[in-house]
Design an enzyme around this catalytic site. Structure first.
Site, mmCIF file in Angstrom:
data_model
loop_
_atom_site.group_PDB
_atom_site.id
_atom_site.type_symbol
_atom_site.label_atom_id
_atom_site.label_comp_id
_atom_site.label_asym_id
_atom_site.label_seq_id
_atom_site.Cartn_x
_atom_site.Cartn_y
_atom_site.Cartn_z
ATOM 1 N N HIS A 12 5.339 5.812 0.733
ATOM 2 C CA HIS A 12 4.395 4.717 0.996
ATOM 3 C C HIS A 12 4.556 4.171 2.417
ATOM 4 O O HIS A 12 3.594 3.672 3.000
ATOM 5 C CB HIS A 12 4.621 3.566 0.003
ATOM 6 C CG HIS A 12 3.977 3.773 -1.334
ATOM 7 N ND1 HIS A 12 2.610 3.835 -1.507
ATOM 8 C CD2 HIS A 12 4.510 3.901 -2.573
ATOM 9 C CE1 HIS A 12 2.340 3.987 -2.795
ATOM 10 N NE2 HIS A 12 3.475 4.043 -3.472
ATOM 11 N N CYS A 70 1.480 5.556 -9.943
ATOM 12 C CA CYS A 70 1.623 4.620 -8.833
ATOM 13 C C CYS A 70 0.782 3.393 -9.131
ATOM 14 O O CYS A 70 -0.356 3.527 -9.600
ATOM 15 C CB CYS A 70 1.151 5.291 -7.543
ATOM 16 S SG CYS A 70 1.313 4.233 -6.093
ATOM 17 N N HIS A 78 9.132 8.818 -3.649
ATOM 18 C CA HIS A 78 7.790 8.251 -3.851
ATOM 19 C C HIS A 78 7.633 6.952 -3.066
ATOM 20 O O HIS A 78 6.642 6.760 -2.347
ATOM 21 C CB HIS A 78 7.560 8.016 -5.352
ATOM 22 C CG HIS A 78 6.267 7.354 -5.677
ATOM 23 N ND1 HIS A 78 5.271 7.956 -6.411
ATOM 24 C CD2 HIS A 78 5.791 6.106 -5.370
ATOM 25 C CE1 HIS A 78 4.242 7.125 -6.521
ATOM 26 N NE2 HIS A 78 4.532 5.985 -5.913
ATOM 27 N N GLU A 79 8.619 6.055 -3.196
ATOM 28 C CA GLU A 79 8.510 4.748 -2.522
ATOM 29 C C GLU A 79 8.529 4.909 -1.005
ATOM 30 O O GLU A 79 7.758 4.252 -0.298
ATOM 31 C CB GLU A 79 9.629 3.809 -2.975
ATOM 32 C CG GLU A 79 9.578 3.411 -4.441
ATOM 33 C CD GLU A 79 8.215 2.978 -4.912
ATOM 34 O OE1 GLU A 79 7.463 2.371 -4.116
ATOM 35 O OE2 GLU A 79 7.870 3.262 -6.064
HETATM 36 NI NI NI Z 1 3.524 4.173 -5.569
#
Ligand code: NI
Length: 177
Positions: free
Chosen positions: A145, A99, A141-142
């Site tokens: 966030h 990341c 993953h995105e």
């Molecule tokens: Ni990330």
């Protein structure tokens, strides 16, 4: 404009981001220019708006024959606003993640192997896709966030978490989202 990427420890990365209410605005277009510039500059596979300090539910991702990661599956260049993810099975798969907010490290993270994702592009056009493998991993993953979740929070096996140059001393390191 290339923006500074916030690093783990910054409380702004832990906030739940707000939905985008208006599409096709100059503000949203400017945000996406900055996100693309920043992601390209850092050779990322994806970037979420909160990583540059903008608490909106906007992510971008895309992977295309990046010379740094020749072994990696391609992912279409996508702008995804107000995303909704639905796992298509309970099946989880471990895979390496990095990341841009956690520089220098990689960890093995369990993710749903197959998902459906839906949302909008910056013009407000609907996007709906199914994805699996690395593509599904990048999207998960995105989108994490946007809910204040960084990949280390999902690691189960901490023996597979460490510094890139140590973990991958003898091979190619996986990409960074
Ligand atoms: Ni990330």
């Amino acid at each position: 404009m290339i923006r500074e990427v916030l690093k783990m420890g910054d409380p702004r990365l832990l906030a739940k981001a707000e939905k985008v209410l208006r599409f096709a605005t100059p503000e949203l277009a400017a945000l996406l220019v900055d996100m693309r510039d920043t992601m390209a500059h850092l050779n990322g596979a994806g970037l979420a708006a909160p990583q540059i300090g903008v608490s909106l539910r906007v992510v971008i991702f895309g992977v295309h024959g990046n010379p740094r990661y020749p072994q990696v599956e391609e992912v279409p260049d996508t702008v995804l606003v107000n995303p909704i993810l639905t796992p298509l099975s309970e099946e989880l798969e471990e895979g390496w993640e990095g990341c841009l907010s956690v520089p220098g490290l990689r960890g093995s993270v369990p993710r749903f192997r197959r998902i459906r994702y839906a949302g909008f592009d910056e013009q407000g056009r609907s996007i709906e896709r199914t994805a699996e493998g690395f593509h599904a991993r990048v999207v998960q993953h995105e989108c994490d966030h946007l809910d204040g979740i960084l990949y280390p929070m999902r690691i189960r096996d901490f023996s597979r978490f460490g510094y890139i140059e140590t973990l991958f001393a003898d091979c190619e390191a996986p990409p960074e989202d």
